[in-house]
Design a protein around this motif. Sequence first.
Motif, PDB file in Angstrom:
ATOM      1  N   ALA A 257      16.170  19.598  -6.210  1.00 20.39           N
ATOM      2  CA  ALA A 257      15.548  18.469  -5.512  1.00 20.39           C
ATOM      3  C   ALA A 257      16.577  17.802  -4.609  1.00 20.39           C
ATOM      4  CB  ALA A 257      15.003  17.456  -6.513  1.00 20.39           C
ATOM      5  N   ALA A 258      16.096  17.250  -3.502  1.00 22.97           N
ATOM      6  CA  ALA A 258      16.936  16.477  -2.593  1.00 22.97           C
ATOM      7  C   ALA A 258      16.246  15.149  -2.323  1.00 22.97           C
ATOM      8  CB  ALA A 258      17.148  17.228  -1.287  1.00 22.97           C
ATOM      9  N   LEU A 259      17.026  14.086  -2.288  1.00 22.99           N
ATOM     10  CA  LEU A 259      16.528  12.736  -2.023  1.00 22.99           C
ATOM     11  C   LEU A 259      17.212  12.247  -0.750  1.00 22.99           C
ATOM     12  CD1 LEU A 259      17.097  11.571  -5.672  1.00 22.99           C
ATOM     13  CD2 LEU A 259      14.888  12.072  -4.644  1.00 22.99           C
ATOM     14  N   ILE A 260      16.411  11.983   0.274  1.00 23.18           N
ATOM     15  CA  ILE A 260      16.951  11.605   1.580  1.00 23.18           C
ATOM     16  C   ILE A 260      16.524  10.185   1.925  1.00 23.18           C
ATOM     17  CG2 ILE A 260      17.004  12.182   4.040  1.00 23.18           C
ATOM     18  CD1 ILE A 260      16.071  15.022   3.180  1.00 23.18           C
ATOM     19  N   GLY A 261      17.516   9.323   2.187  1.00 31.01           N
ATOM     20  CA  GLY A 261      17.221   7.954   2.616  1.00 31.01           C
ATOM     21  C   GLY A 261      16.648   7.080   1.528  1.00 31.01           C
ATOM     22  N   THR A 262      16.976   7.375   0.275  1.00 23.50           N
ATOM     23  CA  THR A 262      16.457   6.602  -0.862  1.00 23.50           C
ATOM     24  C   THR A 262      17.624   6.068  -1.698  1.00 23.50           C
ATOM     25  OG1 THR A 262      16.270   8.629  -2.162  1.00 23.50           O
ATOM     26  CG2 THR A 262      14.300   7.907  -1.002  1.00 23.50           C
ATOM     27  N   PRO A 263      18.449   5.160  -1.143  1.00 26.13           N
ATOM     28  CA  PRO A 263      19.630   4.702  -1.875  1.00 26.13           C
ATOM     29  C   PRO A 263      19.300   3.930  -3.153  1.00 26.13           C
ATOM     30  CG  PRO A 263      19.300   3.363   0.083  1.00 26.13           C
ATOM     31  CD  PRO A 263      18.317   4.499   0.154  1.00 26.13           C
ATOM     32  N   ARG A 264      18.090   3.421  -3.261  1.00 22.08           N
ATOM     33  CA  ARG A 264      17.708   2.657  -4.457  1.00 22.08           C
ATOM     34  C   ARG A 264      16.880   3.484  -5.440  1.00 22.08           C
ATOM     35  NH1 ARG A 264      16.518  -2.419  -0.911  1.00 22.08           N
ATOM     36  NH2 ARG A 264      18.582  -3.339  -0.905  1.00 22.08           N
ATOM     37  N   PHE A 265      16.849   4.802  -5.233  1.00 22.01           N
ATOM     38  CA  PHE A 265      16.111   5.671  -6.149  1.00 22.01           C
ATOM     39  C   PHE A 265      16.691   5.518  -7.551  1.00 22.01           C
ATOM     40  CE2 PHE A 265      15.404   9.619  -8.405  1.00 22.01           C
ATOM     41  CZ  PHE A 265      14.051   9.813  -8.210  1.00 22.01           C
ATOM     42  N   GLY A 266      15.834   5.441  -8.551  1.00 14.30           N
ATOM     43  CA  GLY A 266      16.254   5.238  -9.937  1.00 14.30           C
ATOM     44  C   GLY A 266      16.747   6.518 -10.596  1.00 14.30           C
ATOM     45  N   LEU A 267      18.013   6.865 -10.353  1.00  8.32           N
ATOM     46  CA  LEU A 267      18.568   8.076 -10.955  1.00  8.32           C
ATOM     47  C   LEU A 267      18.581   7.990 -12.469  1.00  8.32           C
ATOM     48  CD1 LEU A 267      21.513   8.801  -8.487  1.00  8.32           C
ATOM     49  CD2 LEU A 267      19.370  10.078  -8.705  1.00  8.32           C
ATOM     50  N   LEU A 268      18.875   6.815 -13.027  1.00  8.51           N
ATOM     51  CA  LEU A 268      18.860   6.658 -14.479  1.00  8.51           C
ATOM     52  C   LEU A 268      17.448   6.863 -15.021  1.00  8.51           C
ATOM     53  CD1 LEU A 268      20.172   6.007 -17.162  1.00  8.51           C
ATOM     54  CD2 LEU A 268      19.859   3.570 -16.645  1.00  8.51           C
ATOM     55  N   ALA A 269      16.454   6.301 -14.349  1.00  6.15           N
ATOM     56  CA  ALA A 269      15.064   6.482 -14.785  1.00  6.15           C
ATOM     57  C   ALA A 269      14.686   7.950 -14.736  1.00  6.15           C
ATOM     58  CB  ALA A 269      14.119   5.660 -13.913  1.00  6.15           C
ATOM     59  N   ALA A 270      15.086   8.641 -13.678  1.00  2.60           N
ATOM     60  CA  ALA A 270      14.771  10.070 -13.568  1.00  2.60           C
ATOM     61  C   ALA A 270      15.447  10.857 -14.686  1.00  2.60           C
ATOM     62  CB  ALA A 270      15.203  10.602 -12.203  1.00  2.60           C
ATOM     63  N   THR A 271      16.693  10.493 -15.018  1.00  2.00           N
ATOM     64  CA  THR A 271      17.403  11.158 -16.105  1.00  2.00           C
ATOM     65  C   THR A 271      16.691  10.924 -17.429  1.00  2.00           C
ATOM     66  OG1 THR A 271      19.488  10.907 -14.925  1.00  2.00           O
ATOM     67  CG2 THR A 271      19.629  11.348 -17.279  1.00  2.00           C
TER      68      THR A 271
ATOM     69  N   ASP B  72      14.897  24.394   3.844  1.00  2.00           N
ATOM     70  CA  ASP B  72      15.232  25.814   3.870  1.00  2.00           C
ATOM     71  C   ASP B  72      15.763  26.333   2.534  1.00  2.00           C
ATOM     72  OD1 ASP B  72      14.376  26.362   6.410  1.00  2.00           O
ATOM     73  OD2 ASP B  72      16.342  26.104   7.333  1.00  2.00           O
ATOM     74  N   GLY B  73      16.293  25.449   1.685  1.00  2.00           N
ATOM     75  CA  GLY B  73      16.888  25.953   0.446  1.00  2.00           C
ATOM     76  C   GLY B  73      16.631  25.132  -0.798  1.00  2.00           C
ATOM     77  N   ILE B  74      15.852  24.062  -0.678  1.00  6.46           N
ATOM     78  CA  ILE B  74      15.597  23.168  -1.803  1.00  6.46           C
ATOM     79  C   ILE B  74      14.108  23.222  -2.136  1.00  6.46           C
ATOM     80  CG2 ILE B  74      15.708  20.759  -2.577  1.00  6.46           C
ATOM     81  CD1 ILE B  74      18.481  21.693  -2.148  1.00  6.46           C
ATOM     82  N   ASP B  75      13.792  23.208  -3.434  1.00  6.10           N
ATOM     83  CA  ASP B  75      12.393  23.290  -3.877  1.00  6.10           C
ATOM     84  C   ASP B  75      11.590  22.036  -3.546  1.00  6.10           C
ATOM     85  OD1 ASP B  75      12.621  25.872  -5.271  1.00  6.10           O
ATOM     86  OD2 ASP B  75      13.985  24.758  -6.574  1.00  6.10           O
ATOM     87  N   LEU B  76      12.202  20.863  -3.752  1.00  5.39           N
ATOM     88  CA  LEU B  76      11.526  19.580  -3.543  1.00  5.39           C
ATOM     89  C   LEU B  76      12.413  18.694  -2.686  1.00  5.39           C
ATOM     90  CD1 LEU B  76       9.263  17.487  -4.390  1.00  5.39           C
ATOM     91  CD2 LEU B  76      10.875  16.771  -6.160  1.00  5.39           C
ATOM     92  N   VAL B  77      11.890  18.239  -1.555  1.00  2.82           N
ATOM     93  CA  VAL B  77      12.633  17.342  -0.669  1.00  2.82           C
ATOM     94  C   VAL B  77      11.842  16.041  -0.572  1.00  2.82           C
ATOM     95  CG1 VAL B  77      13.515  16.969   1.664  1.00  2.82           C
ATOM     96  CG2 VAL B  77      13.631  19.258   0.632  1.00  2.82           C
ATOM     97  N   VAL B  78      12.463  14.942  -1.046  1.00  6.50           N
ATOM     98  CA  VAL B  78      11.845  13.618  -0.992  1.00  6.50           C
ATOM     99  C   VAL B  78      12.489  12.877   0.171  1.00  6.50           C
ATOM    100  CG1 VAL B  78      11.418  11.460  -2.217  1.00  6.50           C
ATOM    101  CG2 VAL B  78      11.477  13.625  -3.490  1.00  6.50           C
ATOM    102  N   LEU B  79      11.673  12.516   1.157  1.00  2.00           N
ATOM    103  CA  LEU B  79      12.154  11.899   2.395  1.00  2.00           C
ATOM    104  C   LEU B  79      11.552  10.519   2.577  1.00  2.00           C
ATOM    105  CD1 LEU B  79      13.425  11.933   5.278  1.00  2.00           C
ATOM    106  CD2 LEU B  79      11.360  13.140   6.027  1.00  2.00           C
TER     107      LEU B  79
END
Length: 195
Positions: free
Chosen positions: A43-57, A85-92
Amino acid sequence: MPAPIAQLLPHRGLVRGSVVQLSGATAIHAGLVASVTESGGWAALIGTPRFGLLAATEMGANLKRCAVVPDPGPDPIAVAAVLVDGIDLVVLSLAGADVPPSRARAITARARRTGAILVVTDGRWPTVDLHLDARVAGYRGLSAVGGRITGVDLTVEARARGHQPCRADVAVTGRAGGVTWVAIQDDSVPLKVAR
């Protein structure tokens, strides 16, 4: 997708090569990243600096399988075009922008060719295969005299192109160091959000 949300979708999950618009509560973003990386995808997260990485974990995400681009510069769409081109899930995150149809068609075609799933948030993509909207319906763990929030109830609506909209109430609850997603049964009465 987390199981209760997958039940709303025509194919019981996201289709490779599709474009998905997410809106509303961000728990659904974290659940999606967790589902993909937990099953061995990237997965790739683009332009989401406040994405909850701890919540996702806590939902089961494998952060070793995540690329995070918090500040993609002046053209986040170009960054997404490379990553599909190389990532399964791209969140933009579109940061409120409207993407021109010609540009969207080019990136959508690229995602379809590579089998990537492009998820767009916070803006308008001209044509999407699926729109998921999650709204907070209430909180768990609170009583009239206080308490601690142990979960959140969401009303999730899925609108897939060519299909009738589907809606479900879903509880996202913390349990034993993890998070569970459960469809809410009629006998469950969460504390409602004051409006």
